[in-house]
Design a protein around this motif. Structure first.
Motif, short mmCIF file in Angstrom:
data_model
loop_
_atom_site.label_atom_id
_atom_site.label_comp_id
_atom_site.label_asym_id
_atom_site.label_seq_id
_atom_site.Cartn_x
_atom_site.Cartn_y
_atom_site.Cartn_z
N ARG A 32 0.84 -1.21 0.00
CA ARG A 32 0.00 0.00 0.00
C ARG A 32 0.87 1.26 0.00
O ARG A 32 0.60 2.21 -0.73
N LEU A 33 1.91 1.25 0.83
CA LEU A 33 2.79 2.42 0.89
C LEU A 33 3.53 2.63 -0.42
O LEU A 33 3.71 3.77 -0.88
N ALA A 34 3.98 1.55 -1.03
CA ALA A 34 4.68 1.65 -2.32
C ALA A 34 3.76 2.23 -3.38
O ALA A 34 4.18 3.07 -4.18
N LEU A 35 2.50 1.81 -3.40
CA LEU A 35 1.55 2.35 -4.36
C LEU A 35 1.28 3.82 -4.11
O LEU A 35 1.20 4.62 -5.05
N LYS A 36 1.15 4.20 -2.82
CA LYS A 36 0.95 5.61 -2.50
C LYS A 36 2.12 6.46 -2.95
O LYS A 36 1.96 7.61 -3.36
N ALA A 37 3.31 5.89 -2.89
CA ALA A 37 4.51 6.62 -3.31
C ALA A 37 4.66 6.66 -4.82
O ALA A 37 5.54 7.34 -5.34
N GLY A 38 3.79 5.95 -5.55
CA GLY A 38 3.83 5.97 -7.00
C GLY A 38 4.69 4.88 -7.62
O GLY A 38 4.97 4.91 -8.82
N LEU A 39 5.11 3.90 -6.85
CA LEU A 39 5.98 2.86 -7.39
C LEU A 39 5.27 1.93 -8.35
O LEU A 39 5.92 1.29 -9.18
N GLY A 40 3.97 1.86 -8.28
CA GLY A 40 3.23 1.00 -9.20
C GLY A 40 3.26 1.51 -10.63
O GLY A 40 3.02 0.75 -11.57
N GLU A 41 3.56 2.78 -10.80
CA GLU A 41 3.56 3.39 -12.13
C GLU A 41 4.94 3.41 -12.78
O GLU A 41 5.07 3.79 -13.93
N ILE A 42 5.96 3.00 -12.04
CA ILE A 42 7.33 3.03 -12.55
C ILE A 42 7.68 1.69 -13.17
O ILE A 42 7.50 0.65 -12.55
N GLU A 43 8.16 1.72 -14.42
CA GLU A 43 8.62 0.49 -15.05
C GLU A 43 10.07 0.28 -14.64
O GLU A 43 10.95 1.05 -15.03
N ILE A 44 10.30 -0.75 -13.82
CA ILE A 44 11.62 -1.00 -13.27
C ILE A 44 11.80 -2.50 -13.07
O ILE A 44 10.84 -3.20 -12.74
N GLU A 45 12.99 -2.98 -13.32
CA GLU A 45 13.27 -4.41 -13.13
C GLU A 45 13.20 -4.75 -11.64
O GLU A 45 13.54 -3.94 -10.79
N GLU A 46 12.77 -5.97 -11.36
CA GLU A 46 12.62 -6.39 -9.97
C GLU A 46 13.95 -6.34 -9.22
O GLU A 46 13.99 -5.99 -8.05
N ALA A 47 15.04 -6.69 -9.88
CA ALA A 47 16.35 -6.69 -9.21
C ALA A 47 16.73 -5.28 -8.77
O ALA A 47 17.26 -5.09 -7.67
N ALA A 74 7.57 11.30 8.94
CA ALA A 74 8.60 10.37 8.52
C ALA A 74 8.14 9.55 7.33
O ALA A 74 8.92 9.27 6.43
N ALA A 75 6.88 9.17 7.29
CA ALA A 75 6.38 8.38 6.18
C ALA A 75 6.45 9.18 4.88
O ALA A 75 6.85 8.67 3.86
N GLY A 76 6.09 10.45 4.93
CA GLY A 76 6.16 11.28 3.74
C GLY A 76 7.59 11.47 3.27
O GLY A 76 7.88 11.41 2.09
N ARG A 77 8.49 11.65 4.21
CA ARG A 77 9.89 11.86 3.87
C ARG A 77 10.48 10.59 3.27
O ARG A 77 11.12 10.62 2.24
N SER A 78 10.24 9.44 3.91
CA SER A 78 10.83 8.20 3.43
C SER A 78 10.23 7.80 2.09
O SER A 78 10.91 7.25 1.25
N ALA A 79 8.97 8.09 1.87
CA ALA A 79 8.35 7.75 0.59
C ALA A 79 8.98 8.55 -0.54
O ALA A 79 9.27 8.02 -1.60
N SER A 80 9.23 9.83 -0.30
CA SER A 80 9.86 10.63 -1.36
C SER A 80 11.30 10.22 -1.55
O SER A 80 11.80 10.21 -2.67
N ASP A 81 12.00 9.86 -0.47
CA ASP A 81 13.37 9.37 -0.59
C ASP A 81 13.40 8.08 -1.40
O ASP A 81 14.26 7.89 -2.25
N ALA A 82 12.46 7.18 -1.12
CA ALA A 82 12.41 5.91 -1.84
C ALA A 82 12.11 6.15 -3.31
O ALA A 82 12.71 5.52 -4.18
N THR A 83 11.19 7.06 -3.60
CA THR A 83 10.85 7.36 -4.98
C THR A 83 12.05 7.93 -5.71
O THR A 83 12.34 7.57 -6.84
N ALA A 84 12.80 8.82 -5.04
CA ALA A 84 13.99 9.39 -5.66
C ALA A 84 15.04 8.33 -5.92
O ALA A 84 15.66 8.30 -6.98
#
Length: 98
Positions: A32-47, A74-84
């Motif tokens: 759920r957190l990954a989807l909120k951060a927009g990771l579901g829309e990024i085409e990226i290899e699993e590795a 902290a959740a907002g900060r870490s989500a943007s860090d993860a997205t970056a």
């Protein structure tokens, strides 16, 4: 008094079920957190994604991303860090995706 092996097997089965349930809850939470951060829309290899998650987990284990007491900030900060981090990883491995 020692437990009979059948009782130990029953206890192991019960604990394995508890472990599966806990892992499912954790996976759903992180998903759920990954989807909120927009990771579901990024085409990226699993590795590459796994590597970015491992880096993120390492930062939190090292104490660099404490979230206790400041859940929303902290959740907002870490989500943007993860997205970056993932975006930079996607740039590096983006030519592998079709």
């Amino acid at each position: 008094m020692k437990k009979p092996s059948s009782k130990i097997r029953e206890e192991i089965a019960r604990l394995q079920e508890q472990l599966r349930a806990a892992e499912t809850r954790e996976a759903e939470r992180i998903g759920r957190l990954a989807l909120k951060a927009g990771l579901g829309e990024i085409e990226i290899e699993e590795a590459v994604l796994l590597s970015a998650f491992e880096d993120l987990a390492g930062r939190f284990r090292a104490g660099g991303g404490k979230s206790i007491g400041k859940k929303n900030a902290a959740a907002g900060r870490s989500a943007s860090d993860a997205t970056a981090a993932l975006a930079s990883g996607a740039d590096a491995g983006g030519d592998h995706e079709a």
